[in-house]
Motif scaffolding. Structure first.
Motif, PDB file in Angstrom:
ATOM      1  N   CYS A 303    -105.941  78.161 -51.626  1.00  0.00           N
ATOM      2  CA  CYS A 303    -106.939  77.103 -51.430  1.00  0.00           C
ATOM      3  C   CYS A 303    -106.377  75.689 -51.603  1.00  0.00           C
ATOM      4  CB  CYS A 303    -108.121  77.319 -52.371  1.00  0.00           C
ATOM      5  SG  CYS A 303    -109.192  78.674 -51.832  1.00  0.00           S
ATOM      6  N   PRO A 304    -105.582  75.397 -52.641  1.00  0.00           N
ATOM      7  CA  PRO A 304    -105.062  74.025 -52.764  1.00  0.00           C
ATOM      8  C   PRO A 304    -104.165  73.603 -51.599  1.00  0.00           C
ATOM      9  CG  PRO A 304    -104.842  75.231 -54.844  1.00  0.00           C
ATOM     10  CD  PRO A 304    -105.239  76.231 -53.810  1.00  0.00           C
ATOM     11  N   LEU A 305    -103.592  74.581 -50.916  1.00  0.00           N
ATOM     12  CA  LEU A 305    -102.677  74.252 -49.819  1.00  0.00           C
ATOM     13  C   LEU A 305    -103.404  73.746 -48.577  1.00  0.00           C
ATOM     14  CD1 LEU A 305    -100.222  77.283 -50.102  1.00  0.00           C
ATOM     15  CD2 LEU A 305     -99.837  74.934 -50.878  1.00  0.00           C
ATOM     16  N   LEU A 306    -104.719  73.884 -48.529  1.00  0.00           N
ATOM     17  CA  LEU A 306    -105.467  73.364 -47.389  1.00  0.00           C
ATOM     18  C   LEU A 306    -105.329  71.849 -47.262  1.00  0.00           C
ATOM     19  CD1 LEU A 306    -108.767  75.448 -47.733  1.00  0.00           C
ATOM     20  CD2 LEU A 306    -106.926  75.785 -46.066  1.00  0.00           C
ATOM     21  N   ALA A 307    -105.053  71.198 -48.381  1.00  0.00           N
ATOM     22  CA  ALA A 307    -104.879  69.740 -48.372  1.00  0.00           C
ATOM     23  C   ALA A 307    -103.412  69.336 -48.412  1.00  0.00           C
ATOM     24  CB  ALA A 307    -105.617  69.131 -49.563  1.00  0.00           C
ATOM     25  N   ARG A 312     -98.404  71.839 -40.787  1.00  0.00           N
ATOM     26  CA  ARG A 312     -98.148  73.244 -40.482  1.00  0.00           C
ATOM     27  C   ARG A 312     -98.419  74.144 -41.681  1.00  0.00           C
ATOM     28  NH1 ARG A 312     -92.384  74.099 -38.314  1.00  0.00           N
ATOM     29  NH2 ARG A 312     -93.223  76.177 -37.886  1.00  0.00           N
ATOM     30  N   VAL A 313     -98.068  73.664 -42.864  1.00  0.00           N
ATOM     31  CA  VAL A 313     -98.329  74.452 -44.067  1.00  0.00           C
ATOM     32  C   VAL A 313     -99.829  74.560 -44.309  1.00  0.00           C
ATOM     33  CG1 VAL A 313     -98.014  74.550 -46.574  1.00  0.00           C
ATOM     34  CG2 VAL A 313     -96.098  73.869 -45.091  1.00  0.00           C
ATOM     35  N   ALA A 314    -100.547  73.453 -44.128  1.00  0.00           N
ATOM     36  CA  ALA A 314    -101.998  73.476 -44.331  1.00  0.00           C
ATOM     37  C   ALA A 314    -102.668  74.424 -43.336  1.00  0.00           C
ATOM     38  CB  ALA A 314    -102.559  72.065 -44.195  1.00  0.00           C
ATOM     39  N   GLU A 315    -102.267  74.360 -42.076  1.00  0.00           N
ATOM     40  CA  GLU A 315    -102.865  75.241 -41.068  1.00  0.00           C
ATOM     41  C   GLU A 315    -102.511  76.704 -41.329  1.00  0.00           C
ATOM     42  OE1 GLU A 315    -101.671  73.889 -37.255  1.00  0.00           O
ATOM     43  OE2 GLU A 315    -102.855  72.033 -37.341  1.00  0.00           O
ATOM     44  N   ARG A 316    -101.281  76.944 -41.781  1.00  0.00           N
ATOM     45  CA  ARG A 316    -100.875  78.330 -42.079  1.00  0.00           C
ATOM     46  C   ARG A 316    -101.675  78.876 -43.257  1.00  0.00           C
ATOM     47  NH1 ARG A 316    -100.585  82.733 -42.269  1.00  0.00           N
ATOM     48  NH2 ARG A 316     -98.832  84.184 -42.269  1.00  0.00           N
ATOM     49  N   ALA A 317    -101.916  78.043 -44.267  1.00  0.00           N
ATOM     50  CA  ALA A 317    -102.718  78.476 -45.407  1.00  0.00           C
ATOM     51  C   ALA A 317    -104.150  78.765 -44.975  1.00  0.00           C
ATOM     52  CB  ALA A 317    -102.694  77.413 -46.502  1.00  0.00           C
ATOM     53  N   ALA A 318    -104.698  77.923 -44.093  1.00  0.00           N
ATOM     54  CA  ALA A 318    -106.059  78.142 -43.606  1.00  0.00           C
ATOM     55  C   ALA A 318    -106.152  79.442 -42.807  1.00  0.00           C
ATOM     56  CB  ALA A 318    -106.489  76.955 -42.740  1.00  0.00           C
ATOM     57  N   GLY A 327    -114.017  86.369 -48.824  1.00  0.00           N
ATOM     58  CA  GLY A 327    -113.696  85.418 -49.882  1.00  0.00           C
ATOM     59  C   GLY A 327    -112.929  84.225 -49.366  1.00  0.00           C
ATOM     60  N   GLY A 328    -111.930  84.479 -48.519  1.00  0.00           N
ATOM     61  CA  GLY A 328    -111.156  83.384 -47.955  1.00  0.00           C
ATOM     62  C   GLY A 328    -111.982  82.530 -47.021  1.00  0.00           C
ATOM     63  N   ARG A 329    -112.825  83.144 -46.201  1.00  0.00           N
ATOM     64  CA  ARG A 329    -113.628  82.371 -45.251  1.00  0.00           C
ATOM     65  C   ARG A 329    -114.687  81.526 -45.953  1.00  0.00           C
ATOM     66  NH1 ARG A 329    -112.576  86.991 -42.089  1.00  0.00           N
ATOM     67  NH2 ARG A 329    -114.444  88.101 -42.815  1.00  0.00           N
ATOM     68  N   THR A 330    -115.167  81.993 -47.105  1.00  0.00           N
ATOM     69  CA  THR A 330    -116.128  81.191 -47.876  1.00  0.00           C
ATOM     70  C   THR A 330    -115.493  79.874 -48.314  1.00  0.00           C
ATOM     71  OG1 THR A 330    -117.280  83.167 -48.659  1.00  0.00           O
ATOM     72  CG2 THR A 330    -117.569  81.142 -49.937  1.00  0.00           C
ATOM     73  N   HIS A 331    -114.257  79.943 -48.776  1.00  0.00           N
ATOM     74  CA  HIS A 331    -113.551  78.719 -49.170  1.00  0.00           C
ATOM     75  C   HIS A 331    -113.320  77.809 -47.970  1.00  0.00           C
ATOM     76  CE1 HIS A 331    -112.587  79.511 -53.415  1.00  0.00           C
ATOM     77  NE2 HIS A 331    -112.442  80.792 -53.073  1.00  0.00           N
ATOM     78  N   LEU A 332    -113.010  78.410 -46.818  1.00  0.00           N
ATOM     79  CA  LEU A 332    -112.797  77.603 -45.621  1.00  0.00           C
ATOM     80  C   LEU A 332    -114.073  76.885 -45.199  1.00  0.00           C
ATOM     81  CD1 LEU A 332    -110.574  79.980 -43.429  1.00  0.00           C
ATOM     82  CD2 LEU A 332    -109.864  77.885 -44.591  1.00  0.00           C
ATOM     83  N   GLN A 333    -115.176  77.579 -45.273  1.00  0.00           N
ATOM     84  CA  GLN A 333    -116.453  76.973 -44.883  1.00  0.00           C
ATOM     85  C   GLN A 333    -116.807  75.814 -45.801  1.00  0.00           C
ATOM     86  OE1 GLN A 333    -118.889  80.444 -45.024  1.00  0.00           O
ATOM     87  NE2 GLN A 333    -118.273  81.168 -42.980  1.00  0.00           N
ATOM     88  N   PRO A 341    -108.949  65.978 -46.562  1.00  0.00           N
ATOM     89  CA  PRO A 341    -107.815  66.422 -45.744  1.00  0.00           C
ATOM     90  C   PRO A 341    -107.829  67.916 -45.434  1.00  0.00           C
ATOM     91  CG  PRO A 341    -107.112  65.916 -47.992  1.00  0.00           C
ATOM     92  CD  PRO A 341    -108.515  65.429 -47.872  1.00  0.00           C
ATOM     93  N   ALA A 342    -108.583  68.692 -46.228  1.00  0.00           N
ATOM     94  CA  ALA A 342    -108.631  70.131 -45.985  1.00  0.00           C
ATOM     95  C   ALA A 342    -109.604  70.503 -44.881  1.00  0.00           C
ATOM     96  CB  ALA A 342    -109.023  70.867 -47.282  1.00  0.00           C
ATOM     97  N   ALA A 343    -110.411  69.556 -44.426  1.00  0.00           N
ATOM     98  CA  ALA A 343    -111.453  69.878 -43.443  1.00  0.00           C
ATOM     99  C   ALA A 343    -110.861  70.297 -42.104  1.00  0.00           C
ATOM    100  CB  ALA A 343    -112.392  68.682 -43.270  1.00  0.00           C
ATOM    101  N   GLY A 344    -109.871  69.541 -41.609  1.00  0.00           N
ATOM    102  CA  GLY A 344    -109.293  69.833 -40.299  1.00  0.00           C
ATOM    103  C   GLY A 344    -108.676  71.220 -40.208  1.00  0.00           C
TER     104      GLY A 344
END
Length: 359
Positions: A303-307, A312-318, A327-333, A341-344
């Motif tokens: 989750c912290p890597l989304l920002a 490329r690292v942020a997109e790969r983490a997403a 669980g992962g998709r809940t954090h993405l939403q 910065p994690a929104a994109g």
């Protein structure tokens, strides 16, 4: 000072050029005619044998009549039939491959290939090793193995691929040694070594574990890639021990992939450290390893890597979070609903997941 060229000299030069052009034209036409003649001759020989070749290669030669026909060809046609059979051998497995190999044995091809392994010609050595590999001559493995240290790079690669076809696990240690050049300018390419080690059976596991601590980074890279590609569960401790010491970025990337394969939840702190590595490829590999572990703790670590400031690292983490379930998709939403910065990256991963789910 002026120089004068006589008309007679120019005339002779012109005729010389015409003669040279005629000779070149004759060579081109002759070579094409010769090639056409050879093709037609080969077709004339192979056309009557083609049904038998297809019958043997498809495994439908129940009464071995087609096999008998291929082994009884006239001596002047043996070389052509053997070339055709070798091409088919590279495409079939199982009983058809054994039947085709029997054709070559009957024609003495195995003996020819064994003699050729010590030839002064690199082409002959490579051709011989490849022929024995295609024929799956298991007892030829010890004879092919020394070619892994051949002075010709082409022979080294061909020998490794021949051993791969044979499946001689006893050559695993020799394959590893061939990766690190000694007296040769370059070693066995990584892809060829990985191909062999993944195809071999035991005792490859113990050899790969030893190779993870080899002083040459190319050998460690091969070993880590093999751990990532095939089951080597005993490699976990060796990978963990080597990771903090590894300096080569390419090898480090492969090591992280291997840890994702053989690691556990206990390795999360170590993997999280490498997500911040200065080399972006290493960070991406660490994210991939976290995804592969597939636990709820991995979700929290991603989750912290989304920002992360590296897109490329942020997109790969997403993307990894999207693959880790609800669980992962809940954090993405939650991240996508904000303007940080994690929104994109979060929106991108959710859109991609939606496209995949709609197929």
């Amino acid at each position: 000072m002026e120089s004068h060229v006589s008309a007679q000299l120019l005339w002779w030069v012109l005729w010389a050029m015409v003669f040279a052009a005629a000779v070149l034209l004759a060579i081109v036409v002759g070579s094409r005619c010769g090639r056409t003649w050879r093709v037609r001759r080969e077709q004339a020989v192979l056309t009557p044998l083609r049904p038998a070749l297809l019958e043997v290669a498809s495994g439908e030669d129940d009464d071995s009549s087609a096999l008998a026909r291929l082994t009884a060809v006239a001596p002047r046609h043996v070389a052509l039939v053997d070339r055709t059979v070798s091409v088919l051998l590279s495409k079939v497995r199982g009983d058809p491959a054994r039947a085709l190999a029997q054709v070559l044995r009957t024609h003495g091809r195995a003996q020819w290939a064994r003699r050729g392994l010590t030839s002064a010609s690199a082409v002959r050595r490579a051709h011989s090793a490849w022929t024995l590999g295609l024929m799956r001559e298991i007892d030829a493995g010890p004879q092919i193995t020394p070619l892994l240290q051949d002075r010709s790079a082409d022979v080294v690669v061909t020998a490794a691929r021949a051993l791969t076809l044979i499946g001689d696990g006893g050559a695993a240690r020799a394959v590893v040694r061939a990766v690190a050049p000694r007296r040769r300018p370059q070693g066995l390419p990584s892809w060829a070594a990985v191909e062999s080690l993944c195809a071999f059976g035991e005792p490859v596991g113990s050899v790969v574990v030893e190779a993870l601590q080899h002083p040459h980074p190319a050998v460690r890279h091969v070993a880590a890639t093999v751990v990532d590609a095939r089951p080597v569960p005993q490699a976990g401790p060796a990978v963990r021990a080597r990771l903090p010491e590894e300096q080569d970025a390419r090898t480090l990337t492969a090591m992280l992939g291997a840890l994702g394969r053989v690691g556990s939840v206990d390795d999360l702190p170590l993997l999280c450290r490498f997500t911040e590595h200065e080399d972006e490829q290493v960070g991406l590999a660490a994210v991939g390893a976290l995804e592969r572990l597939g636990s709820s703790a991995a979700v929290e670590a991603l989750c912290p890597l989304l920002a992360d400031p590296r897109p490329r690292v942020a997109e790969r983490a997403a993307t990894a979070l999207a693959e880790l379930g609800p669980g992962g998709r809940t954090h993405l939403q939650a991240a996508a609903a904000l303007d940080g910065p994690a929104a994109g990256p979060s929106r991108y991963a959710l859109q991609m997941a939606g496209l995949r789910g709609g197929r």
